[in-house]
Enzyme design. Structure first.
Site, short mmCIF file in Angstrom:
data_model
loop_
_atom_site.label_atom_id
_atom_site.label_comp_id
_atom_site.label_asym_id
_atom_site.label_seq_id
_atom_site.Cartn_x
_atom_site.Cartn_y
_atom_site.Cartn_z
N THR A 237 0.81 -1.30 -0.10
CA THR A 237 0.05 -0.05 -0.14
C THR A 237 0.96 1.04 0.10
O THR A 237 1.77 1.50 0.67
CB THR A 237 -0.77 -0.08 1.10
OG1 THR A 237 -1.84 -1.19 1.25
CG2 THR A 237 -1.93 1.06 1.04
N LYS B 278 -0.99 -1.17 -4.10
CA LYS B 278 -2.35 -0.52 -3.94
C LYS B 278 -2.26 0.98 -3.42
O LYS B 278 -1.74 1.28 -2.59
CB LYS B 278 -3.03 -1.25 -2.75
CG LYS B 278 -4.15 -0.80 -2.11
CD LYS B 278 -4.77 -1.75 -1.22
CE LYS B 278 -5.95 -0.91 -0.38
NZ LYS B 278 -6.65 -1.92 0.69
N LYS C 217 -3.91 4.40 -2.10
CA LYS C 217 -4.99 5.20 -1.19
C LYS C 217 -5.25 6.33 -2.08
O LYS C 217 -4.28 7.33 -2.09
CB LYS C 217 -4.42 5.30 0.29
CG LYS C 217 -4.30 4.25 1.10
CD LYS C 217 -5.68 3.37 0.98
CE LYS C 217 -5.68 2.31 2.24
NZ LYS C 217 -6.97 1.73 2.50
N LYS D 292 -12.35 -9.08 5.45
CA LYS D 292 -11.48 -8.50 6.63
C LYS D 292 -12.33 -9.31 7.91
O LYS D 292 -13.42 -9.01 8.05
CB LYS D 292 -11.35 -7.01 6.70
CG LYS D 292 -10.81 -6.53 5.45
CD LYS D 292 -10.55 -4.96 5.93
CE LYS D 292 -10.15 -4.18 4.65
NZ LYS D 292 -9.93 -2.58 5.01
N ASP E 15 -0.52 -6.55 4.01
CA ASP E 15 0.84 -6.07 3.86
C ASP E 15 0.89 -5.50 5.26
O ASP E 15 1.91 -4.64 5.44
CB ASP E 15 0.92 -5.16 2.98
CG ASP E 15 -0.07 -4.05 2.52
OD1 ASP E 15 -1.12 -4.09 3.32
OD2 ASP E 15 0.36 -2.89 2.02
#
Length: 326
Positions: A124, A147, A149, A245, A297
């Site tokens: 991320t 990834k 944000k 999650k 991660d």
């Protein structure tokens, strides 16, 4: 009889971690330990204010239920005893770990899941200015999957900067509910031009009907909109994938059920995490065999991890040592 220990822990982040809703400098977690007959199982959760859960609330809920829990509890009984989903997650995972320690059998075998194998996790990049995200992308250009944000003004420039600086990386995007129905189409077009493979939660949960029936140039994944099996009816027709999650589902047990139900509906699966240590990643990794995208991660973003922890070789994530969990 079981013996319950509850610990509040803080794990510093390497720098700061920023998403559309704000920044943090530490992972604030709750660790649950269950002892029985000389064996101890453990689980970790991240109470998340976005879901109206806090560390003090989770600690209080676990403490209030101590007598019931120590008298003996099964995984199936947890939802009737504990309300916060994060607390349920830590308990569920601790019970799985305790069973594995007592029986000498790994959790994946006990749960009837495939044996975990090394897998590539996304890495991320925190939300920042276009130049800063481009520089971060250049430093991470050796990683296969990044990834990003996003979710604020200037996201098009951020995407372009990252793509220039990491031309060989696969990209996914997490807007964390930061876009609007008005800019959704243009932002998805920006993503398509940058070669983005998946966009997480572009619109606020509960305000995502603009996705229903929309022709999308990039697949869209539900995160804040996706919880347990009961959420699937509303997601069908709006999303192409869901991010599972354990802190949202309330543990590994309901996460397995959710993954199977999502597959039945032809929804792709992403397995994700909150910012936490390897103890939280270990049970989530058991879902990796079903996942199209793995985003575990959390330990890579911390200044230090729990020991023993999961071994990462760059973005290649190895199964957790059984001395840690499972």
């Amino acid at each position: 009889m079981l013996h319950l220990d509850i610990a509040e822990e803080r794990w510093p982040i390497a720098g700061a971690f920023t998403i559309s809703r704000g920044s943090k400098t530490e992972a604030h977690v709750v660790r649950v330990m269950l002892g029985q007959d000389g064996h101890q199982g453990q689980g970790e959760c991240v109470p998340y204010p976005r879901y109206a859960e806090t560390v003090p609330e989770v600690m209080a809920a676990l403490t209030a239920a101590r007598n019931i829990l120590e008298a003996g509890v099964s995984r199936a009984e947890i939802p009737a005893i504990i309300e916060p989903m994060a607390a349920r997650n830590a308990l569920d995972c601790a019970l799985w770990d305790l069973e594995a320690k007592r029986t000498g059998r790994p959790v994946w075998e006990l749960a009837g899941l495939p044996e975990p194998r090394p897998a590539i996790t996304a890495y991320t990049l925190s939300l920042d200015t276009p130049d800063a995200m481009g520089a971060a992308a250049a430093r991470s250009a050796h990683r296969p999957l990044l990834k990003l944000k996003l979710g604020r003004e200037g996201d098009g420039e951020r995407l372009a900067s990252v793509r220039r600086n990491a031309p060989g990386c696969r990209l996914i995007v997490d807007a964390n509910e930061g876009w609007t129905p008005e800019n959704l189409g243009p932002m998805l077009d920006h993503c398509a031009r940058a070669g983005v493979e998946l966009v997480e939660q572009p619109l606020p949960a509960g305000q995502d009907d603009a996705l229903r029936g929309m022709t999308r140039p990039v697949p869209v994944c539900a995160d804040e909109s996706a919880h347990g099996e009961a959420s699937l009816d509303d997601l069908t027709g709006k999303y192409d994938a869901i991010n599972i999650k354990l802190d949202k589902t309330g543990g590994l047990t309901p996460a397995i059920a959710l993954a199977r139900a999502a597959q039945d509906r032809q929804l792709k699966i992403m397995v994700g995490c909150m910012l936490a240590t390897s103890l939280a990643m270990a049970p989530a990794m058991l879902l990796a065999a079903w996942a199209d995208v793995i985003d575990l991660d959390g330990p890579l973003l911390l200044s230090r991890d729990r020991q023993p922890g999961i071994r990462y070789e760059g973005s290649l994530m190895h199964p957790a040592p059984r001395s840690l969990w499972g």
